[in-house]
Write a protein that holds these residues in place. Structure first.
Motif, short mmCIF file in Angstrom:
data_model
loop_
_atom_site.label_atom_id
_atom_site.label_comp_id
_atom_site.label_asym_id
_atom_site.label_seq_id
_atom_site.Cartn_x
_atom_site.Cartn_y
_atom_site.Cartn_z
N ASP A 239 0.86 -1.19 0.00
CA ASP A 239 0.00 0.00 0.00
C ASP A 239 0.90 1.23 0.00
O ASP A 239 1.97 1.19 0.59
CB ASP A 239 -0.78 0.08 1.32
N SER A 241 1.83 4.30 1.79
CA SER A 241 1.56 4.74 3.16
C SER A 241 2.75 5.53 3.68
O SER A 241 3.84 5.47 3.12
CB SER A 241 1.29 3.55 4.08
N ARG A 282 -2.36 5.71 2.74
CA ARG A 282 -2.66 5.53 4.17
C ARG A 282 -1.70 6.39 4.98
O ARG A 282 -0.49 6.18 4.92
CB ARG A 282 -2.53 4.05 4.56
N HIS A 283 -2.26 7.37 5.68
CA HIS A 283 -1.43 8.29 6.47
C HIS A 283 -1.57 7.89 7.93
O HIS A 283 -2.68 7.83 8.45
CB HIS A 283 -1.91 9.73 6.25
N ARG A 284 -0.43 7.63 8.59
CA ARG A 284 -0.45 7.17 9.98
C ARG A 284 0.02 8.27 10.93
O ARG A 284 0.88 9.08 10.58
CB ARG A 284 0.44 5.94 10.17
N GLU A 290 -4.78 5.65 11.70
CA GLU A 290 -4.65 5.81 10.25
C GLU A 290 -5.85 6.54 9.63
O GLU A 290 -6.98 6.34 10.06
CB GLU A 290 -4.59 4.38 9.68
#
Ligand SMILES: O=C(O)[C@H]1NCC[C@@H]1O
Length: 345
Positions: A239, A241, A282-284, A290
């Motif tokens: 993914d 991310s 996907r930003h954590r 997330e």
């Protein structure tokens, strides 16, 4: 018990970031044609006492926000809301949108339709589309389609006193952001480096404010960088991310992956050819939560190429409270202490 002010609040957080929601005790701003005019009304010193009362200690703390639900001005919207942060009335905020939607739906202020409830919210930055997945009376996810995000400038050099030159990107994602690759400053986004990340992030933000002056082409009153994002390079494996840490003024981490900061980053990634329309990113956050972010469309804002981004996350109601103010309380607007608030003097 005596009180000259009573404000009823539903407490909520989105992926860790507190976004309490006022459900009673505050009247609407008089005679406003837009939500931005309402924001201007509430940020006048006399009205701004409310933000100080709620967010400063002892009733608040440095890592929280409070939202005010109001009638919308745009007839397409079901409700309007304004966002109080420690240092500003923000035009738009992702985690606060998710909290406000969760409270609107789970308290029945807006009727919940299962499996999906869709409506629009009016904000000081413009109309925001909402799609909430709902099941068994719980709002499981909230996706918002933000106002268009765009890059103002890439790779700008800023001189940070006592540190040296730093390369920053400046972008709009519903708030104005400076974004910096943490590794370029010899740092990693992890809790053990928290104090240094917050302290240097604040200093870079202040240096950017001194040297660069972005203005929103649709609203010249929305100007100047107020937020800062530390980024890590994107992991382009299974993914797309990455982790990030937003330093919210006056100096603390956003506990969520930061919705408006994520939108600003999507605009930067699109401008660099790193993310296309329709791709998920996907930003954590610093606590590992997330947001699922996507470029839904490309467009323009004035002369700037822009993206319409969507952000999906989750909110949880954590309590209810009534805030009171005793007429003899020596701190009717609360106080800030240097241990947690980065007080300048
Ligand atoms: O999600 C966001 O957009 C934000 N969270 C707190 C600070 C920013 O408003």
């Amino acid at each position: 018990m005596r009180s000259i002010r009573t404000v009823s609040i539903v407490q909520c957080h989105a992926e860790g970031e507190v976004g309490d929601v006022i459900v009673g005790g505050v009247l609407d701003a008089p005679a406003c044609k837009t939500m931005f005019e309402k924001l201007q009304y509430f940020r006048q010193p006399e009205q701004d006492r409310l933000r100080n009362l709620l967010l400063n200690e002892p009733r608040g703390r440095s890592s929280m926000n409070t939202n005010l639900i109001l009638p919308p001005c745009d007839p397409r919207a079901t409700a309007g809301f304004l966002i109080m942060e420690s240092d500003e009335w923000a035009p738009m905020s992702g985690s606060n949108t998710i909290c406000t939607v969760t409270v609107l739906l789970e308290t029945g202020m807006i009727p919940m339709q299962e499996p999906v409830t869709a409506f629009s919210l009016d904000t000081a930055a413009g109309l925001v589309g909402i799609t909430a997945e709902c099941q068994g009376g719980k709002c499981r996810t909230v996706q918002f389609r933000n106002v268009p995000s765009f890059v103002w400038a890439l790779d700008q050099e800023v001189h940070v006193p006592g540190f040296g030159a730093v390369k920053v990107d400046i972008a709009w994602g519903g708030m104005w952001y400076a974004l910096v690759d943490a590794e370029s400053c010899g740092l990693k986004i992890e809790n053990s480096q928290g104090p240094r990340l917050v302290e240097l992030g604040q200093r870079i933000k202040v240096a950017v404010q001194g040297q660069y002056h972005p203005v929103h082409p649709k609203n010249p009153e929305i100007r100047e960088v107020t937020n800062f994002v530390w980024t890590h390079p994107m992991d382009d494996g299974h993914d797309k991310s990455a982790v990030n840490a937003t330093v919210v003024s006056p100096g603390r981490f956003d506990r969520s992956p930061c919705g408006t900061g994520s939108c600003a980053r999507l605009a930067v990634m699109h401008a660099r050819g790193q993310l296309e329309k329709g791709e998920d990113f996907r930003h954590r956050s610093i606590i590992g939560t997330e947001f699922v972010c996507r470029i839904e469309e490309t467009t323009r804002v004035g002369d700037y190429p822009a993206v319409v981004a969507s952000i999906k996350g989750r909110g949880w109601i954590s309590g209810m409270k009534q805030v009171l103010l005793d007429p003899e309380d020596p701190f009717p607007e609360g106080f800030r202490v240097g241990d947690q608030w980065h007080v300048a003097s």
